[in-house]
Design an enzyme around this catalytic site. Structure first.
Site, short mmCIF file in Angstrom:
data_model
loop_
_atom_site.label_atom_id
_atom_site.label_comp_id
_atom_site.label_asym_id
_atom_site.label_seq_id
_atom_site.Cartn_x
_atom_site.Cartn_y
_atom_site.Cartn_z
N LYS A 156 0.85 -1.18 0.00
CA LYS A 156 0.00 0.00 0.00
C LYS A 156 0.90 1.24 0.00
CE LYS A 156 -1.64 3.14 2.60
NZ LYS A 156 -1.79 4.25 1.67
N GLU A 231 10.04 1.22 10.34
CA GLU A 231 11.10 2.18 10.00
C GLU A 231 10.47 3.56 10.14
OE1 GLU A 231 14.12 1.52 9.56
OE2 GLU A 231 14.22 -0.54 8.89
N CYS A 265 14.29 10.43 6.05
CA CYS A 265 14.32 9.99 7.45
C CYS A 265 15.73 10.00 8.01
CB CYS A 265 13.71 8.60 7.56
SG CYS A 265 14.48 7.43 6.44
N GLU A 358 11.57 16.30 14.57
CA GLU A 358 11.78 15.96 13.16
C GLU A 358 11.00 16.96 12.30
OE1 GLU A 358 9.90 12.47 11.27
OE2 GLU A 358 11.81 12.07 10.29
P1 NAP Z 1 2.83 8.52 7.49
O1 NAP Z 1 1.86 9.62 7.51
O2 NAP Z 1 3.09 7.78 8.75
O3 NAP Z 1 2.31 7.51 6.34
C1 NAP Z 1 3.05 6.39 5.95
C2 NAP Z 1 2.13 5.38 5.31
O4 NAP Z 1 1.21 4.89 6.30
C3 NAP Z 1 1.26 5.91 4.18
O5 NAP Z 1 1.12 4.93 3.18
C4 NAP Z 1 -0.06 6.18 4.89
O6 NAP Z 1 -1.18 6.17 4.02
C5 NAP Z 1 -0.12 4.99 5.84
N1 NAP Z 1 -1.00 5.19 6.99
C6 NAP Z 1 -1.38 6.34 7.58
N2 NAP Z 1 -2.20 6.09 8.62
C7 NAP Z 1 -2.36 4.74 8.69
C8 NAP Z 1 -3.08 3.86 9.54
N3 NAP Z 1 -3.80 4.31 10.55
N4 NAP Z 1 -3.02 2.53 9.31
C9 NAP Z 1 -2.26 2.05 8.30
N5 NAP Z 1 -1.54 2.83 7.45
C10 NAP Z 1 -1.58 4.17 7.65
O7 NAP Z 1 4.27 8.98 7.00
P2 NAP Z 1 4.65 9.88 5.74
O8 NAP Z 1 4.20 11.27 6.06
O9 NAP Z 1 4.18 9.25 4.48
O10 NAP Z 1 6.24 9.79 5.74
C11 NAP Z 1 7.04 10.61 6.51
C12 NAP Z 1 7.57 9.90 7.73
O11 NAP Z 1 8.16 8.66 7.34
C13 NAP Z 1 8.66 10.66 8.43
O12 NAP Z 1 8.47 10.61 9.82
C14 NAP Z 1 9.93 9.89 8.06
O13 NAP Z 1 10.98 10.04 8.98
C15 NAP Z 1 9.43 8.51 7.96
N6 NAP Z 1 10.31 7.68 7.13
C16 NAP Z 1 11.10 6.75 7.74
C17 NAP Z 1 11.98 5.98 6.98
C18 NAP Z 1 12.87 4.95 7.61
O14 NAP Z 1 13.40 4.10 6.89
N7 NAP Z 1 13.08 4.96 8.91
C19 NAP Z 1 12.04 6.18 5.60
C20 NAP Z 1 11.22 7.14 5.02
C21 NAP Z 1 10.35 7.88 5.81
P3 NAP Z 1 -1.75 7.55 3.43
O15 NAP Z 1 -0.71 8.11 2.58
O16 NAP Z 1 -2.95 7.12 2.69
O17 NAP Z 1 -2.06 8.43 4.62
#
Ligand code: NAP
Length: 456
Positions: A156, A231, A265, A358
């Site tokens: 997804k 992650e 990240c 962050e």
């Molecule tokens: P996010 O808002 O947490 O969303 C990530 C994914 O989760 C999206 O596909 C989102 O879908 C889905 N999602 C949201 N709410 C959910 C729920 N309740 N149940 C299941 N899935 C759900 O994060 P983001 O804004 O896309 O990415 C930024 C964050 O990712 C930052 O904090 C960054 O540090 C972190 N990140 C970490 C790594 C690592 O390897 N450690 C790498 C890249 C990014 P929708 O898009 O439909 O909301």
């Protein structure tokens, strides 16, 4: 039957570039059922056939680099040069795990009364939920090892940037030996993501995204006892000691935090500098930052593109409080698009929100320190522990500091975090489990122990 869709924008132009289906919960459940039956067949195929499929995916990605890179660039606002390199890395990831398939084996444990063997068994159906910043690479870090280990996979992607993953799914469909082995389901996290989490036929969730959503995923997984890899966010430190090649560290520092417009990240967004070399470092850092070319992501010369959305830019801007001590404030205004140029802040106490939270945008905060112990204390004073760098010419210091830092992935005299051959992941609230390397593959397996009695 009409289907609800999600609109996808190009963040550089604000133009609508696609409408993507929003899967209903029933459609997600159908995908899970198909995935389950595909996995039963896939796990029984000879290893050589599994290997061949992964090599074919790598070839397919290579053959379609340009199309996938253009999609990624338009969808995320990513400079095309970076997008091409990222798609090439996706092919390498599939190649690495194709080669790894027959190199993962269990142990033999000799006992007084017999011999035990361990086997790495596939888990079953794996669901992968990805963020919007590096859509295709992060998907591949999971799809490739999960398939290699004998699982089926449902991805997804993030609602804002699903296009490259959807296209990869279509391409792979054309060569898949089993229908439904790798599927992409699009739609919101709260509906599609939640359905994947609720279903007992999904045996593992691999989630990359924010720490907040990661916590809810961990809670939701408890009901059906899923394996979970997380992650999550980061606020990584870039430590510059006075015995470093300060000029090299300063030249490299902009890419360590502003690459992908800071939406990374692993961004080294806290820059800790020993006071004796502070002025020299700041001069070099600012000079190198000024050289970054911000502009149209489709142009080969662009180094930085826009942020992913208006909402995200507003969130980043909320950290740019007027009372901060700015040593550099870039300007990237254009009529259309969600542009924001790099900003560098000096925070002598390291206590501002910009220094602790962050931001996920092009904002670096410099924090001075006097001693090695102080540097370690500041670096570890964070809820996160994902990545980081240590710049020094003293080998013993580099090892001492690396051991002391509470961070999952570190580099010395370099800012690189990710290599397909080496494990990657975070400590503390940056995550659980590891991706990439052989550990990444083992994370998609379950250990089985078999005892054979040899004495009467
Ligand atoms: P996010 O808002 O947490 O969303 C990530 C994914 O989760 C999206 O596909 C989102 O879908 C889905 N999602 C949201 N709410 C959910 C729920 N309740 N149940 C299941 N899935 C759900 O994060 P983001 O804004 O896309 O990415 C930024 C964050 O990712 C930052 O904090 C960054 O540090 C972190 N990140 C970490 C790594 C690592 O390897 N450690 C790498 C890249 C990014 P929708 O898009 O439909 O909301």
């Amino acid at each position: 039957m009409s289907m609800t869709t999600t609109t996808v924008w190009n963040p550089a132009t604000e133009e609508v570039i696609a409408e993507v289906p929003a899967f209903t919960q029933d459609q997600v459940r159908e995908a899970i059922a198909l995935s389950h039956s595909a996995q039963q067949k896939w796990r029984r195929l000879p290893l050589a056939e599994r290997q061949l499929f992964l090599y074919k995916i790598a070839e397919l990605v290579d053959a379609n680099v340009e199309e996938l890179a253009q999609l990624e660039s338009q969808d995320v606002g990513k400079p095309i040069r970076s997008a091409r390199a990222e798609v090439a890395s996706v092919a390498s990831c599939f190649r690495y795990y194709a080669g790894a398939i027959d190199k993962v084996h269990g142990d033999t444990i000799t006992l007084d009364e017999g011999i035990s063997f361990t086997f790495h068994e596939p888990l079953g159906v794996v669901a992968v939920i990805t963020p919007w910043n590096f859509p295709l690479p992060i998907a591949s870090w999971n799809i490739a090892p999960a398939l290699a280990a004998g699982n089926s996979v449902i991805v997804k992607p993030a609602s804002m940037t699903p296009l490259s993953t959807v296209r990869l799914g279509q391409l792979v469909d054309e060569i898949s030996p089993i229908e439904g082995l790798f599927q992409v389901v699009t739609g919101s996290g709260s509906s599609v993501g939640a359905t994947l989490l609720d279903d007992p036929r999904v045996h593992k969730i691999s989630f990359t995204g924010s720490t907040e959503v990661g916590q809810s995923i961990l809670r939701a997984s408890a009901d059906t006892f899923k394996h979970v890899t997380l992650e999550l966010g980061g606020k990584s430190a870039n430590l510059i000691f006075e015995d470093a090649d300060v000029s090299a560290a300063a030249q490299a520092a902009p890419w360590a935090v502003f690459d992908n417009s800071g939406q990374d990240c692993c961004a080294r967004s806290r820059v800790l500098v020993q006071r004796k070399v502070l002025d020299d470092f700041i001069d070099g850092f600012v000079e190198a930052t000024k050289k970054l070319r911000i502009g149209d992501p489709s142009l080969i010369e662009s180094d930085l593109g826009p942020l992913v959305s208006a909402e995200h830019r507003a969130s980043v801007q909320s950290f740019l409080e007027p009372q901060l001590d700015y040593v550099y404030k870039g300007d990237a205004f254009q009529e259309k698009g969600f542009w924001l140029a790099p900003h560098i802040v000096l925070d002598k106490e390291g206590t501002s929100k910009a220094a602790t939270d962050e931001i996920f945008g092009p904002v670096a905060v410099i924090i001075p320190f006097d001693t090695e112990a102080e540097a370690i204390e500041i670096a570890n004073n964070s809820i996160y522990g994902l990545s980081g760098s240590i710049w020094t010419k003293d080998v013993a210091r580099s090892l001492r500091v690396a051991r002391a830092l509470e961070s999952g992935t570190l580099s010395v005299n370099s800012n690189s975090s990710i290599r397909v051959q080496t494990p990657f992941g975070g400590m503390k609230q940056s995550g659980m489990g590891r991706e990439l390397g052989l550990e990444g593959l083992l994370g998609f397996t379950e250990l089985k122990t078999v005892f054979v009695k040899t004495v009467d």
